[in-house]
Design a protein around this motif. Sequence first.
Motif, mmCIF file in Angstrom:
data_model
loop_
_atom_site.group_PDB
_atom_site.id
_atom_site.type_symbol
_atom_site.label_atom_id
_atom_site.label_comp_id
_atom_site.label_asym_id
_atom_site.label_seq_id
_atom_site.Cartn_x
_atom_site.Cartn_y
_atom_site.Cartn_z
ATOM 1 N N LEU A 1 -42.603 37.798 -49.929
ATOM 2 C CA LEU A 1 -42.522 36.785 -48.873
ATOM 3 C C LEU A 1 -41.105 36.236 -48.762
ATOM 4 C CD1 LEU A 1 -43.725 34.924 -46.736
ATOM 5 C CD2 LEU A 1 -44.400 33.360 -48.592
ATOM 6 N N LYS A 2 -40.485 35.945 -49.885
ATOM 7 C CA LYS A 2 -39.125 35.411 -49.874
ATOM 8 C C LYS A 2 -38.153 36.394 -49.231
ATOM 9 C CE LYS A 2 -35.483 33.587 -52.882
ATOM 10 N NZ LYS A 2 -35.076 33.293 -54.293
ATOM 11 N N GLU A 3 -38.302 37.681 -49.561
ATOM 12 C CA GLU A 3 -37.427 38.703 -48.983
ATOM 13 C C GLU A 3 -37.621 38.792 -47.474
ATOM 14 O OE1 GLU A 3 -38.429 42.209 -51.138
ATOM 15 O OE2 GLU A 3 -37.215 41.683 -52.906
ATOM 16 N N TYR A 4 -38.870 38.717 -47.033
ATOM 17 C CA TYR A 4 -39.146 38.783 -45.596
ATOM 18 C C TYR A 4 -38.518 37.598 -44.875
ATOM 19 C CZ TYR A 4 -41.643 38.858 -41.172
ATOM 20 O OH TYR A 4 -41.941 38.882 -39.829
ATOM 21 N N VAL A 5 -38.682 36.419 -45.445
ATOM 22 C CA VAL A 5 -38.128 35.213 -44.826
ATOM 23 C C VAL A 5 -36.608 35.297 -44.758
ATOM 24 C CG1 VAL A 5 -37.782 32.735 -45.160
ATOM 25 C CG2 VAL A 5 -40.071 33.721 -45.402
ATOM 26 N N GLU A 6 -35.973 35.759 -45.836
ATOM 27 C CA GLU A 6 -34.515 35.817 -45.885
ATOM 28 C C GLU A 6 -33.956 36.886 -44.942
ATOM 29 O OE1 GLU A 6 -32.438 33.815 -47.468
ATOM 30 O OE2 GLU A 6 -34.048 32.631 -48.370
ATOM 31 N N GLN A 7 -34.604 38.053 -44.915
ATOM 32 C CA GLN A 7 -34.059 39.186 -44.161
ATOM 33 C C GLN A 7 -34.382 39.142 -42.674
ATOM 34 O OE1 GLN A 7 -35.259 42.861 -46.051
ATOM 35 N NE2 GLN A 7 -34.627 42.156 -48.077
ATOM 36 N N TYR A 8 -35.502 38.524 -42.330
ATOM 37 C CA TYR A 8 -35.940 38.563 -40.934
ATOM 38 C C TYR A 8 -36.069 37.176 -40.299
ATOM 39 C CZ TYR A 8 -36.886 43.459 -41.886
ATOM 40 O OH TYR A 8 -36.744 44.776 -42.226
ATOM 41 N N VAL A 9 -36.816 36.304 -40.929
ATOM 42 C CA VAL A 9 -37.137 35.023 -40.291
ATOM 43 C C VAL A 9 -35.897 34.157 -40.128
ATOM 44 C CG1 VAL A 9 -38.579 32.971 -40.383
ATOM 45 C CG2 VAL A 9 -39.472 35.146 -41.243
ATOM 46 N N LYS A 10 -35.172 33.936 -41.217
ATOM 47 C CA LYS A 10 -34.009 33.051 -41.152
ATOM 48 C C LYS A 10 -32.898 33.613 -40.262
ATOM 49 C CE LYS A 10 -34.558 30.501 -45.477
ATOM 50 N NZ LYS A 10 -33.947 30.145 -46.783
ATOM 51 N N LYS A 11 -32.836 34.929 -40.167
ATOM 52 C CA LYS A 11 -31.818 35.564 -39.332
ATOM 53 C C LYS A 11 -32.305 35.774 -37.897
ATOM 54 C CE LYS A 11 -29.703 37.984 -43.243
ATOM 55 N NZ LYS A 11 -29.397 39.320 -43.843
ATOM 56 N N ASP A 12 -33.560 35.374 -37.660
ATOM 57 C CA ASP A 12 -34.166 35.527 -36.331
ATOM 58 C C ASP A 12 -34.110 36.981 -35.867
ATOM 59 O OD1 ASP A 12 -35.592 34.583 -34.216
ATOM 60 O OD2 ASP A 12 -33.858 33.890 -33.079
ATOM 61 N N ILE A 13 -34.410 37.890 -36.812
ATOM 62 C CA ILE A 13 -34.439 39.323 -36.531
ATOM 63 C C ILE A 13 -35.901 39.773 -36.497
ATOM 64 C CG2 ILE A 13 -33.828 41.629 -37.375
ATOM 65 C CD1 ILE A 13 -31.397 40.366 -38.726
ATOM 66 N N ALA A 14 -36.283 40.462 -35.453
ATOM 67 C CA ALA A 14 -37.666 40.933 -35.343
ATOM 68 C C ALA A 14 -37.917 42.060 -36.329
ATOM 69 C CB ALA A 14 -37.949 41.411 -33.922
ATOM 70 N N TYR A 15 -39.062 42.011 -36.988
ATOM 71 C CA TYR A 15 -39.448 43.098 -37.892
ATOM 72 C C TYR A 15 -39.661 44.372 -37.068
ATOM 73 C CZ TYR A 15 -41.699 45.370 -41.851
ATOM 74 O OH TYR A 15 -42.007 46.234 -42.872
ATOM 75 N N PRO A 16 -39.394 45.563 -37.646
ATOM 76 C CA PRO A 16 -39.489 46.806 -36.871
ATOM 77 C C PRO A 16 -40.838 47.093 -36.241
ATOM 78 C CG PRO A 16 -38.286 47.178 -38.921
ATOM 79 C CD PRO A 16 -38.829 45.790 -38.991
ATOM 80 N N SER A 17 -41.911 46.512 -36.771
ATOM 81 C CA SER A 17 -43.229 46.711 -36.166
ATOM 82 C C SER A 17 -43.819 45.366 -35.782
ATOM 83 C CB SER A 17 -44.176 47.439 -37.134
ATOM 84 O OG SER A 17 -44.781 46.532 -38.039
ATOM 85 N N ALA A 18 -44.898 45.414 -35.011
ATOM 86 C CA ALA A 18 -45.571 44.181 -34.594
ATOM 87 C C ALA A 18 -46.550 43.678 -35.650
ATOM 88 C CB ALA A 18 -46.315 44.421 -33.280
ATOM 89 N N GLU A 19 -46.634 44.382 -36.793
ATOM 90 C CA GLU A 19 -47.605 44.033 -37.827
ATOM 91 C C GLU A 19 -46.921 43.831 -39.182
ATOM 92 O OE1 GLU A 19 -50.814 43.512 -37.522
ATOM 93 O OE2 GLU A 19 -51.198 44.199 -35.477
#
Length: 396
Positions: free
Chosen positions: A220-238
């Motif tokens: 979860l921490k990695e996801y938040v740091e790499q995508y959420v905080k940078k406002d980068i969309a994850y490669p998939s919708a899931e």
Amino acid sequence: MARRIIYWFRNDLRLKDNQALSAAVGSASEIIPVYVFDPRQFEKTKLGFRRTSALRARFLIESVAELRENIRQKGGDLLIRVGKPEEIVAKLAEDYNADYVYTSKEIAPQETRIESSLSKNLKIANVDIKLFWMDTMISAFDLPFRVSKLPSGFPEFERLLSNDLKIKDQFPTPEAITLPADFEAGAIPGLPELGIDPNEIPAETPDVSRGGEAHALTVLKEYVEQYVKKDIAYPSAEPLTDTRLSDWLSLGCISASYIYRSVKTAQSHAVTEDAIITNLLKREFLHWTLLRFGPRMFKPSGVKHHFNRRWKNDNATFEKWINGLTDNQPVNDIVQKLTTTGFITAAERETATKYLVDDLDINWTWGAMYFESLLLDYEASVNWGRWNNLAGVGED
């Protein structure tokens, strides 16, 4: 304050944000945490494969082992038993003169039957049971409709919640867990003790998650740091599925509301809602759907009672699908990946499901049972709900 409470861990294998455990610690001077490995979970289905595969069983064992270590760091211990929970937990309550049994409330039919049996057994010993609804982010009392009036599809469900979404507050992590002096902790079983041959785990299992709360929090921490905080969309919708967070969520190594709050806090600056929020709400809808319709979700006619749709119960064709021997090589590769790793992406799940349903016309419940056996992130409502929808018998 109660003198002693038995705390029965089920699909809530965590200390952080655990409502029922927090309540137990705050309500008694002594807590006896217990986890019961139920051999019925690992038996063969009528189709010949295990209800819980060796890979998923190993993931469970790892998660329980870490939970025990975390409890020991709080001064307590986790009692481990193998057998029928409705009998073992009741016996523990009687042997330790407990005042209550606290545990999470489940919604799948077999789990609720076990709850009912345990409650009856506890009454004989004059012990009360307190069930906590923890599997959803929203309390039933905070839904803008009655469960009996659940919207017929997710879009309407999401719309009704959009202006009045009340996510549960975070519950405190226990600072200490005090056990009685005379307890027998018990050993964590290996696969053989659960009736599973370790050789059932494929020789090469790349990309397999390791169970436990710490791993869930790290992902979860990695996801938040790499995508959420940078406002980068994850490669998939899931992302909930494809990051593998759902692996740990399925056993409650992390709570859905904790994921939600972490993401919402980190994306407070963002214009677009993170996809994982929608994923969590879809999971929420499927949980309430199972509560609303119960056993209908597990029947070929589905929650829609679609009796006119007929399915083939063709074992030979189904065996080709599960063994990766169909005429569709991409589907074969997906199913072989599932067998080897216990994971396929959300898109791959849809591809394999649609082929079994639309091209092979095989009874979709067979496919759902196979996914139940192998997927590390198996949850009854999510797995069976998705199959309902893709088979055209569910509440989209």
